[in-house]
Every structure is written in C-alpha cells, then in structure tokens.
Design an enzyme around this catalytic site. Structure first.
Site, PDB file in Angstrom:
ATOM      1  N   VAL A   1     -63.134  15.236  32.766  1.00  0.00           N
ATOM      2  CA  VAL A   1     -64.433  15.074  32.108  1.00  0.00           C
ATOM      3  C   VAL A   1     -64.866  16.449  31.618  1.00  0.00           C
ATOM      4  O   VAL A   1     -64.988  17.394  32.415  1.00  0.00           O
ATOM      5  CB  VAL A   1     -65.490  14.479  33.051  1.00  0.00           C
ATOM      6  CG1 VAL A   1     -66.840  14.367  32.348  1.00  0.00           C
ATOM      7  CG2 VAL A   1     -65.045  13.097  33.557  1.00  0.00           C
TER       8      VAL A   1
ATOM      9  N   ASP B   1     -69.484  10.884  43.250  1.00  0.00           N
ATOM     10  CA  ASP B   1     -68.294  10.617  42.439  1.00  0.00           C
ATOM     11  C   ASP B   1     -67.933   9.138  42.546  1.00  0.00           C
ATOM     12  O   ASP B   1     -67.984   8.536  43.620  1.00  0.00           O
ATOM     13  CB  ASP B   1     -67.126  11.485  42.924  1.00  0.00           C
ATOM     14  CG  ASP B   1     -65.998  11.547  41.907  1.00  0.00           C
ATOM     15  OD1 ASP B   1     -65.752  12.645  41.355  1.00  0.00           O
ATOM     16  OD2 ASP B   1     -65.349  10.505  41.657  1.00  0.00           O
ATOM     17  N   ILE B   2     -67.539   8.548  41.420  1.00  0.00           N
ATOM     18  CA  ILE B   2     -67.231   7.112  41.373  1.00  0.00           C
ATOM     19  C   ILE B   2     -65.923   6.796  42.105  1.00  0.00           C
ATOM     20  O   ILE B   2     -65.699   5.655  42.507  1.00  0.00           O
ATOM     21  CB  ILE B   2     -67.178   6.644  39.892  1.00  0.00           C
ATOM     22  CG1 ILE B   2     -67.474   5.164  39.766  1.00  0.00           C
ATOM     23  CG2 ILE B   2     -65.857   7.004  39.238  1.00  0.00           C
ATOM     24  CD1 ILE B   2     -67.777   4.726  38.337  1.00  0.00           C
TER      25      ILE B   2
ATOM     26  N   HIS C   1     -68.393  20.594  36.084  1.00  0.00           N
ATOM     27  CA  HIS C   1     -68.898  19.958  37.303  1.00  0.00           C
ATOM     28  C   HIS C   1     -68.236  20.593  38.503  1.00  0.00           C
ATOM     29  O   HIS C   1     -67.057  20.943  38.483  1.00  0.00           O
ATOM     30  CB  HIS C   1     -68.641  18.451  37.287  1.00  0.00           C
ATOM     31  CG  HIS C   1     -67.252  18.059  36.892  1.00  0.00           C
ATOM     32  ND1 HIS C   1     -66.859  17.999  35.573  1.00  0.00           N
ATOM     33  CD2 HIS C   1     -66.172  17.741  37.630  1.00  0.00           C
ATOM     34  CE1 HIS C   1     -65.589  17.648  35.522  1.00  0.00           C
ATOM     35  NE2 HIS C   1     -65.138  17.485  36.753  1.00  0.00           N
ATOM     36  N   MET C   2     -69.021  20.724  39.539  1.00  0.00           N
ATOM     37  CA  MET C   2     -68.543  21.229  40.816  1.00  0.00           C
ATOM     38  C   MET C   2     -68.357  20.026  41.731  1.00  0.00           C
ATOM     39  O   MET C   2     -69.275  19.228  41.911  1.00  0.00           O
ATOM     40  CB  MET C   2     -69.589  22.196  41.379  1.00  0.00           C
ATOM     41  CG  MET C   2     -69.191  22.920  42.619  1.00  0.00           C
ATOM     42  SD  MET C   2     -70.451  24.178  43.006  1.00  0.00           S
ATOM     43  CE  MET C   2     -70.005  25.492  41.880  1.00  0.00           C
ATOM     44  N   HIS C   3     -67.142  19.872  42.274  1.00  0.00           N
ATOM     45  CA  HIS C   3     -66.894  18.828  43.269  1.00  0.00           C
ATOM     46  C   HIS C   3     -67.289  19.382  44.638  1.00  0.00           C
ATOM     47  O   HIS C   3     -66.774  20.430  45.054  1.00  0.00           O
ATOM     48  CB  HIS C   3     -65.400  18.476  43.336  1.00  0.00           C
ATOM     49  CG  HIS C   3     -64.811  17.895  42.095  1.00  0.00           C
ATOM     50  ND1 HIS C   3     -64.575  16.547  41.934  1.00  0.00           N
ATOM     51  CD2 HIS C   3     -64.376  18.484  40.951  1.00  0.00           C
ATOM     52  CE1 HIS C   3     -64.024  16.330  40.756  1.00  0.00           C
ATOM     53  NE2 HIS C   3     -63.883  17.490  40.136  1.00  0.00           N
TER      54      HIS C   3
ATOM     55  N   ASN D   1     -62.436  22.241  38.236  1.00  0.00           N
ATOM     56  CA  ASN D   1     -61.192  22.154  37.488  1.00  0.00           C
ATOM     57  C   ASN D   1     -61.434  22.560  36.038  1.00  0.00           C
ATOM     58  O   ASN D   1     -62.455  22.169  35.459  1.00  0.00           O
ATOM     59  CB  ASN D   1     -60.644  20.719  37.540  1.00  0.00           C
ATOM     60  CG  ASN D   1     -60.347  20.275  38.961  1.00  0.00           C
ATOM     61  OD1 ASN D   1     -59.881  21.066  39.773  1.00  0.00           O
ATOM     62  ND2 ASN D   1     -60.618  19.018  39.263  1.00  0.00           N
TER      63      ASN D   1
HETATM   64  P1  5GP Z   1     -62.330  16.291  36.977  1.00  0.00           P
HETATM   65  O1  5GP Z   1     -60.982  15.622  37.066  1.00  0.00           O
HETATM   66  O2  5GP Z   1     -62.772  16.434  35.528  1.00  0.00           O
HETATM   67  O3  5GP Z   1     -62.415  17.577  37.732  1.00  0.00           O
HETATM   68  O4  5GP Z   1     -63.346  15.335  37.705  1.00  0.00           O
HETATM   69  C1  5GP Z   1     -63.960  14.260  37.079  1.00  0.00           C
HETATM   70  C2  5GP Z   1     -64.529  13.399  38.167  1.00  0.00           C
HETATM   71  O5  5GP Z   1     -65.456  12.494  37.585  1.00  0.00           O
HETATM   72  C3  5GP Z   1     -63.489  12.546  38.903  1.00  0.00           C
HETATM   73  O6  5GP Z   1     -63.513  12.851  40.290  1.00  0.00           O
HETATM   74  C4  5GP Z   1     -63.929  11.111  38.615  1.00  0.00           C
HETATM   75  O7  5GP Z   1     -63.750  10.253  39.722  1.00  0.00           O
HETATM   76  C5  5GP Z   1     -65.385  11.277  38.240  1.00  0.00           C
HETATM   77  N1  5GP Z   1     -65.885  10.279  37.333  1.00  0.00           N
HETATM   78  C6  5GP Z   1     -65.285   9.818  36.197  1.00  0.00           C
HETATM   79  N2  5GP Z   1     -66.049   8.915  35.585  1.00  0.00           N
HETATM   80  C7  5GP Z   1     -67.181   8.798  36.337  1.00  0.00           C
HETATM   81  C8  5GP Z   1     -68.368   8.006  36.208  1.00  0.00           C
HETATM   82  O8  5GP Z   1     -68.556   7.233  35.271  1.00  0.00           O
HETATM   83  N3  5GP Z   1     -69.308   8.156  37.177  1.00  0.00           N
HETATM   84  C9  5GP Z   1     -69.140   9.008  38.226  1.00  0.00           C
HETATM   85  N4  5GP Z   1     -70.125   9.059  39.135  1.00  0.00           N
HETATM   86  N5  5GP Z   1     -68.046   9.773  38.378  1.00  0.00           N
HETATM   87  C10 5GP Z   1     -67.074   9.666  37.440  1.00  0.00           C
END
Ligand code: 5GP
Ligand code: ZN
Length: 113
Positions: A95, A29-30, A99-101, A86
C-alpha cells in the site's frame, strides 16, 4: 486520490480505527500477523519513505510515539513488540501510503524473512 489509506482517513471505506489526532490515524490491520497488529499512518498522503521531505521529522516522531503509546496501553510494551515500515517492492510494500506496522502480543525472531 486513489489511495486505500486516504479513503480510510476520509471515511470513504471503513477502518477499525483505534487512535486519531490532527496528523495521525491508527487502525487495525485487516490481515493481522500478531494478536495486535495496528497500522499507524500520517493523514497527509506520503507514498513511500523515499518521499519524506525536510520538515517531516516531527511527523515521523509522532508515528513512533503513537506506536509506543499504543503498545503501553495494550500492555505489551515491557514484554516487547515489533515496529516495521516497508519501502517499495523489495521491501514488501503493498500500500503506497506510508504506514508503521505495530505488532505485539507474541514473540518475534530476527532476521525476518
Ligand atoms: P505493506 O505490505 O504495504 O507494508 O502493508 C500493507 C498492510 O495493509 C498489510 O498488512 C495489509 O494486511 C493491510 N491492508 C491492506 N488492505 C487493507 C484494508 O483495506 N484495511 C486495513 N485495515 N488494512 C489493509
Ligand atoms: Zn494516501
């Protein structure tokens, strides 16, 4: 398709990839929320958990198995870790490619905010 994670799959934008097979990709994660914070995604675009179809059970199992395998490899499986998905706005999804964190390397409390 204008999807950030599909672009990482297709190498159109860089991703710090830690695991890949024919159906699954995992990358750091970024904006990590833990010492290890990996996103595990299907290579096929699925926007939200609500868009899962019959036949996607095995794919979801592969995401989960990948999380456990990466946790073991990184040495925090026995201590414990957190896996989160989420869904949609109130679930905190930002996003729209499922995706699984996988988060590990620190302690977590429940309930989360
Ligand atoms: P969500 O909020 O949809 O559950 O998680 C999206 C995740 O994607 C966030 O933790 C965010 O930091 C990560 N993320 C967003 N943009 C990028 C990116 O360009 N590259 C990577 N590696 N992670 C990203
Ligand atoms: Zn996508």
């Amino acid at each position: 398709m204008d999807c950030l994670f599909c672009k990482i799959i297709d190498r159109e934008i860089p991703g710090d990839i830690v695991y890949e097979d024919d159906e699954v990709l995992a990358f750091n994660d970024i904006n990590p929320q833990a010492p290890t914070h990996i996103l595990i995604i299907p290579k096929r675009h699925i926007a939200t958990l609500n868009d899962l179809a019959d036949g996607d059970q095995a794919l979801m199992g592969r995401l989960t198995q990948t999380a456990a395998t990466l946790a073991k490899e990184r040495g925090f499986a026995d201590d414990g870790y957190r896996v989160v998905m989420n869904c949609n706005e109130k679930g905190g999804q930002t996003v729209y490619h499922i995706h699984m964190h996988l988060m590990g390397g620190r302690g977590f409390t429940w309930p989360a905010g």
